[in-house]
Design an enzyme around this catalytic site. Structure first.
Site, PDB file in Angstrom:
ATOM      1  CB  ALA A   1      -8.342 -22.137  13.703  1.00  0.00           C
TER       2      ALA A   1
ATOM      3  CG  HIS B   1      15.166  -8.363  -3.433  1.00  0.00           C
ATOM      4  ND1 HIS B   1      14.237  -8.453  -4.453  1.00  0.00           N
ATOM      5  CD2 HIS B   1      16.382  -8.624  -3.990  1.00  0.00           C
ATOM      6  CE1 HIS B   1      14.874  -8.744  -5.589  1.00  0.00           C
ATOM      7  NE2 HIS B   1      16.172  -8.855  -5.332  1.00  0.00           N
TER       8      HIS B   1
END
Length: 455
Positions: A308, A425
């Protein structure tokens, strides 16, 4: 339909068609979007959207089963109802967008093309002043002599199920077969997958195949590779004779899902209008998505990968060229692929003829991996000049991170550009940078990895 002419005709309301209709209508063009079925096409209604809704539910079911201090389970029937509701909501949003942008949805079937006109099954005809974009998608490939109906289903039949069957045979171990098998097995269906190739996901890396095999068998599914269906009988249940390396097996199940690939839905008359087909029946287009002067094509009918997100890009490129804004699909465009199971498998295949290394690390050392209790891998394809040409990620949520590798691989970016990229992080996406450090022989958190010559 209110008029027999439009500036642009878009045939097909799936991801290869509706983005162009939205773009063109927002630029003030009169757009007729012809769609015989549901707006959003295969992806929104019978593929990407409902399948991922079911997969989310399957992950919840697995999580519940893993927590011994939680009681209860999901109602499989309500799960399928919810997936259809999600698809319906997305479809409704698309229809609303098209209406607000001024595109007209023509709910009819396009049966042929001639000159710059499209004949409809109702007997009407609509002609384009400027261009026609054909985005008629693809249809499931069937086993020889087998027809869909009753106990034999394709992907559309799968998402029309009221509840998961007690047992299911799935013929085909590619994306559709693996995802459907994972979903059903997690909801309690006895699943058997029959794949003619030596391993699941045969077009992907061996580690991806092994991951899929482990994910399925851990849920109790049976996988038969190097195996083919020789005959199918339907009585009260489906009986399939399967030739395996160990001899013939007779499988019985409530349903049999055929997931062996797809075929292009080329609109009759396209060749007479100047379009050419390749040896597999797909429409040839140039980088502008032009098949012939005034005739464009996008999505599955232009060839693999039948995804798609590729179709959406092609649709927008076609729209820009119809607007006389010369735009090309990049020659080396890297297209990500994702298998949405647990863990997710996401990859960007290296270009054909690639020669270099696949450098792979385990992600266990990452803080987020410890938090989630999930392992996995992150790998990069690096060519002889030290450029990033692809990659593979295997961990929960890998599909959300693979886009970074796709962008870098499209540009054939140097390894150093990834080494000095800052990713948040603690996240699993950090594994991509860790893999780059390891590839440069400067590992940070990982102790070791694997280097494999390719090509």
């Amino acid at each position: 339909m209110t008029a027999n002419t439009a500036d642009v005709i878009v045939v097909g309301g799936g991801p290869g068609g509706y983005p162009a209709a939205l773009r063109l209508a927002s630029e003030g063009l009169k757009v007729a979007l012809i769609e015989k079925g549901l707006v959003g096409g295969e992806c929104t209604n019978y593929g990407c959207v409902p399948s991922k809704a079911l997969l989310r539910a399957s992950r919840i079911s697995i999580n519940i089963s893993e927590l011994d201090w939680v009681s209860g389970s999901l109602d499989p029937g309500k799960v399928f109802d919810w997936a259809r509701h999600v698809a319906s909501t997305v479809r409704g949003s698309l229809e609303s967008l098209l209406e607000k942008r001024g595109a007209e949805i023509v709910r009819d079937e396009a049966i042929s093309l001639h000159d710059r006109c499209v004949r409809l099954s109702s007997g009407r005809e609509v002609c384009a002043e400027r261009a026609i974009l054909v985005a008629t998608g693809s249809r499931p490939k069937m086993l020889p002599g087998v027809e869909v109906g009753g106990s034999i289903i394709d992907n559309r039949g799968f998402f029309s199920l009221e509840t998961p069957p007690d047992s299911m045979i799935i013929v085909g171990g590619g994306y559709v077969g693996v995802e459907a098998g994972f979903t059903l097995a997690s909801l309690g269906t006895k699943v058997t997958i029959v794949e003619m190739m030596p391993r699941l996901l045969p077009s992907m890396e061996r580690e991806a195949s092994l991951t899929a095999m482990r994910a399925l068998t851990s849920l109790g599914a049976e996988v038969l590779t190097n195996s083919t269906v020789s005959s199918i009988d339907i009585a009260e249940r489906v009986r399939a004779r399967v030739e395996t390396p160990r001899g013939e097996r007779v499988l019985e199940a409530d349903k049999l899902l055929v997931a062996i690939g797809r075929l292009p839905n080329v609109l009759p008359g396209m060749e007479e209008a100047g379009a050419e087909l390749d040896s597999s029946g797909y429409v040839r287009v140039d980088c502008h998505m032009m098949a012939a002067p005034g005739l464009y094509a996008a999505g599955d009918i232009t060839g693999p990968p039948l995804l798609a997100h590729k179709a959406m890009l092609e649709s927008l490129v076609a729209a820009e060229n119809i607007l006389d804004r010369e735009t090309c699909v990049p020659e080396n465009l890297a297209i990500p692929e994702v298998v949405f199971i647990r863990p997710e498998i996401a990859r960007v295949a290296p270009p054909r003829g690639f020669r270099g290394e696949l450098v792979r690390i385990r992600v266990d050392a990452l803080a987020r991996s410890r938090i989630e209790g999930e392992g996995g891998y992150a790998g990069l394809y690096i060519d002889a000049e030290g450029r990033i040409r692809g990659g593979i990620l295997i961990f929960e949520g890998a599909g959300e991170s693979i886009g970074l590798i796709a962008r870098l691989a499209s540009d054939a970016a140097p390894l150093e550009s990834l080494e000095w990229t800052v990713l948040p992080h603690p996240t699993m996406s950090e594994s991509i940078v860790e893999a780059a450090h390891y590839a440069a022989d400067k590992p940070v958190h990982v102790l070791g990895g694997v280097r494999k010559r390719v090509g």
